[in-house]
Design a protein around this motif. Structure first.
Motif, PDB file in Angstrom:
ATOM      1  N   LEU A 168       5.762  -3.965   7.368  1.00  0.00           N
ATOM      2  CA  LEU A 168       6.890  -3.038   7.302  1.00  0.00           C
ATOM      3  C   LEU A 168       6.350  -1.698   6.818  1.00  0.00           C
ATOM      4  O   LEU A 168       5.623  -1.644   5.827  1.00  0.00           O
ATOM      5  CB  LEU A 168       7.953  -3.569   6.336  1.00  0.00           C
ATOM      6  CG  LEU A 168       9.170  -2.686   6.026  1.00  0.00           C
ATOM      7  CD1 LEU A 168      10.403  -3.557   5.753  1.00  0.00           C
ATOM      8  CD2 LEU A 168       8.934  -1.764   4.822  1.00  0.00           C
ATOM      9  N   LEU A 169       6.683  -0.638   7.547  1.00  0.00           N
ATOM     10  CA  LEU A 169       6.268   0.712   7.181  1.00  0.00           C
ATOM     11  C   LEU A 169       7.447   1.436   6.532  1.00  0.00           C
ATOM     12  O   LEU A 169       8.576   1.356   7.023  1.00  0.00           O
ATOM     13  CB  LEU A 169       5.811   1.479   8.436  1.00  0.00           C
ATOM     14  CG  LEU A 169       5.326   2.922   8.249  1.00  0.00           C
ATOM     15  CD1 LEU A 169       4.005   2.967   7.487  1.00  0.00           C
ATOM     16  CD2 LEU A 169       5.166   3.608   9.613  1.00  0.00           C
TER      17      LEU A 169
ATOM     18  N   SER B 124       0.845  -1.185   0.000  1.00  0.00           N
ATOM     19  CA  SER B 124       0.000   0.000   0.000  1.00  0.00           C
ATOM     20  C   SER B 124       0.885   1.241   0.000  1.00  0.00           C
ATOM     21  O   SER B 124       2.076   1.168   0.296  1.00  0.00           O
ATOM     22  CB  SER B 124      -0.883   0.052   1.257  1.00  0.00           C
ATOM     23  OG  SER B 124      -1.676  -1.104   1.371  1.00  0.00           O
ATOM     24  N   ALA B 125       0.250   2.361  -0.325  1.00  0.00           N
ATOM     25  CA  ALA B 125       0.915   3.658  -0.182  1.00  0.00           C
ATOM     26  C   ALA B 125      -0.080   4.609   0.462  1.00  0.00           C
ATOM     27  O   ALA B 125      -1.292   4.480   0.256  1.00  0.00           O
ATOM     28  CB  ALA B 125       1.349   4.201  -1.539  1.00  0.00           C
TER      29      ALA B 125
ATOM     30  N   GLY C 156       4.710   4.159   2.798  1.00  0.00           N
ATOM     31  CA  GLY C 156       4.332   2.870   2.230  1.00  0.00           C
ATOM     32  C   GLY C 156       4.126   1.831   3.316  1.00  0.00           C
ATOM     33  O   GLY C 156       4.631   1.974   4.437  1.00  0.00           O
ATOM     34  N   LEU C 157       3.356   0.796   2.985  1.00  0.00           N
ATOM     35  CA  LEU C 157       3.143  -0.313   3.911  1.00  0.00           C
ATOM     36  C   LEU C 157       3.254  -1.617   3.127  1.00  0.00           C
ATOM     37  O   LEU C 157       2.642  -1.763   2.065  1.00  0.00           O
ATOM     38  CB  LEU C 157       1.757  -0.212   4.558  1.00  0.00           C
ATOM     39  CG  LEU C 157       1.478  -1.246   5.657  1.00  0.00           C
ATOM     40  CD1 LEU C 157       2.221  -0.871   6.947  1.00  0.00           C
ATOM     41  CD2 LEU C 157      -0.024  -1.354   5.949  1.00  0.00           C
ATOM     42  N   VAL C 158       4.070  -2.537   3.663  1.00  0.00           N
ATOM     43  CA  VAL C 158       4.206  -3.862   3.052  1.00  0.00           C
ATOM     44  C   VAL C 158       3.769  -4.890   4.090  1.00  0.00           C
ATOM     45  O   VAL C 158       4.351  -4.972   5.177  1.00  0.00           O
ATOM     46  CB  VAL C 158       5.666  -4.139   2.634  1.00  0.00           C
ATOM     47  CG1 VAL C 158       5.772  -5.509   1.959  1.00  0.00           C
ATOM     48  CG2 VAL C 158       6.187  -3.043   1.717  1.00  0.00           C
ATOM     49  N   ARG C 159       2.708  -5.639   3.776  1.00  0.00           N
ATOM     50  CA  ARG C 159       2.176  -6.615   4.723  1.00  0.00           C
ATOM     51  C   ARG C 159       2.618  -8.024   4.365  1.00  0.00           C
ATOM     52  O   ARG C 159       2.504  -8.454   3.217  1.00  0.00           O
ATOM     53  CB  ARG C 159       0.652  -6.576   4.724  1.00  0.00           C
ATOM     54  CG  ARG C 159       0.072  -5.522   5.667  1.00  0.00           C
ATOM     55  CD  ARG C 159      -1.433  -5.473   5.540  1.00  0.00           C
ATOM     56  NE  ARG C 159      -1.828  -5.353   4.149  1.00  0.00           N
ATOM     57  CZ  ARG C 159      -2.931  -5.879   3.629  1.00  0.00           C
ATOM     58  NH1 ARG C 159      -3.742  -6.592   4.388  1.00  0.00           N
ATOM     59  NH2 ARG C 159      -3.222  -5.707   2.358  1.00  0.00           N
TER      60      ARG C 159
END
Ligand SMILES: [Zn+2]
Length: 313
Positions: free
Chosen positions: A39-40, A15-16, A30-33
């Motif tokens: 991770l932000l 996501s962003a 950004g967000l990485v799930r």
């Protein structure tokens, strides 16, 4: 450029969170799930904006709490909100070069700018009015690296690539290969002009080439709307143009000011924050003339402010 403030789903767990208009200090995150953790990428310039961003991500992080925060570089609009994420079980990662600049001094310096009785103060006041730097307590990185660092975020591979010194001393790209997503930090601006604080420009161009080499489907710039390779090439074209034209004027004996005034920037007239050309040309001159004393942030800002205020007048 019209785009929505808030979270954007990029697919494959990425996501962003975007902050229009993408101008000074209006940065993206950004967000990485992965499985059970996230991770932000970056926090924002103040606590209010960072709280709003974290609240918007909350439905995504409820079952996948943020265990890693990566700061792409040391400018305040990418880390001043860190304290709202920091704590037990959260690793904060930045390049070693960036970490050295993420200090209380950096916070104090930015907080002082609007109070200056000069063009920097005049220029920065309307920007600073949109933010509130009170209450910021630096939460610096707990882990640093140089070069490359590969992370496993709940089974999802995330690659950190140090490309600084470029925009700043310690810029890092965040690449999620299986999603085809690259979070670029301020190597890429969309809508606004590129900005070379540290440089040299050649390394900013090399950083663009590094991103393009990853063949990303989605590029999340440090500021501005989502883009892809085309947005990166636009930054590269700008930097290449400025480097070529400024070098020719340096060799012809023109001053920095004469160079800034005479370079034809009409191909890039659609960009905002055009006053950044003053810092970018200065950077080229400093690279070509090692005897020239390196300017600090305040002088760079002063030159940008003078040009922006002249354009506004
Ligand atoms: Zn920024």
């Amino acid at each position: 450029m019209t785009y929505d403030r808030g979270p954007h789903d990029l697919g494959a767990g990425c996501s962003a969170w975007l902050l229009p208009e993408g101008g000074w200090a209006e940065s993206n995150t950004g967000l990485v799930r992965g499985d059970g953790e996230s991770l932000l990428v970056d926090t924002l310039y103040d606590l209010g904006h960072t709280r709003e961003m974290l609240a918007a991500y909350a439905p995504l992080t409820a079952d996948h709490p943020i265990r890693t925060l990566v700061n792409t570089h040391s400018d305040g609009d990418h880390w001043f909100g860190n304290q709202l994420v920091a704590g037990e079980g959260v690793e904060i990662i930045a390049s070693r070069a960036a970490a050295g600049l993420m200090t209380q001094h950096a916070v104090d310096e930015m907080a002082a700018l609007p109070h200056r009785q000069d063009q920097v103060g005049e220029f920065i006041r309307p920007i600073a009015a949109k933010f509130d730097l009170r209450g910021i307590v630096p939460a610096p990185p707990t882990r640093t690296f140089s070069g490359r660092l590969d992370l496993d975020v709940g089974g999802r591979e995330v690659r950190l690539v140090e490309v600084g010194p470029a925009h700043t001393a310690g810029d890092v790209l965040v690449h999620v290969p299986e999603a085809g997503v690259v979070y670029t930090g301020d190597i890429v601006f969309v809508g606004g002009a590129p900005l070379v604080w540290t440089g040299p420009v050649s390394r900013c161009i090399a950083a663009c080439d590094e991103i393009l080499g990853l063949e990303p489907a989605v590029v999340v710039p440090g500021h501005g709307p989502l883009t892809d390779g085309a947005g990166v090439r636009r930054v590269r074209d700008y930097l290449d143009h400025v480097a070529t034209e400024a070098t020719a004027r340096f060799r012809a004996g023109l001053t920095v000011e004469e160079a800034v005034d005479s370079i034809d920037m009409t191909p890039f007239d659609d960009m905002s924050e055009r006053g950044r050309i003053a810092a970018n040309v200065l950077n080229v001159y400093e690279e070509l003339d090692p005897a020239r004393p390196r300017s600090g942030r305040l002088e760079q800002f002063g030159r940008i402010a003078a040009l922006e205020l002249r354009v506004q007048a």
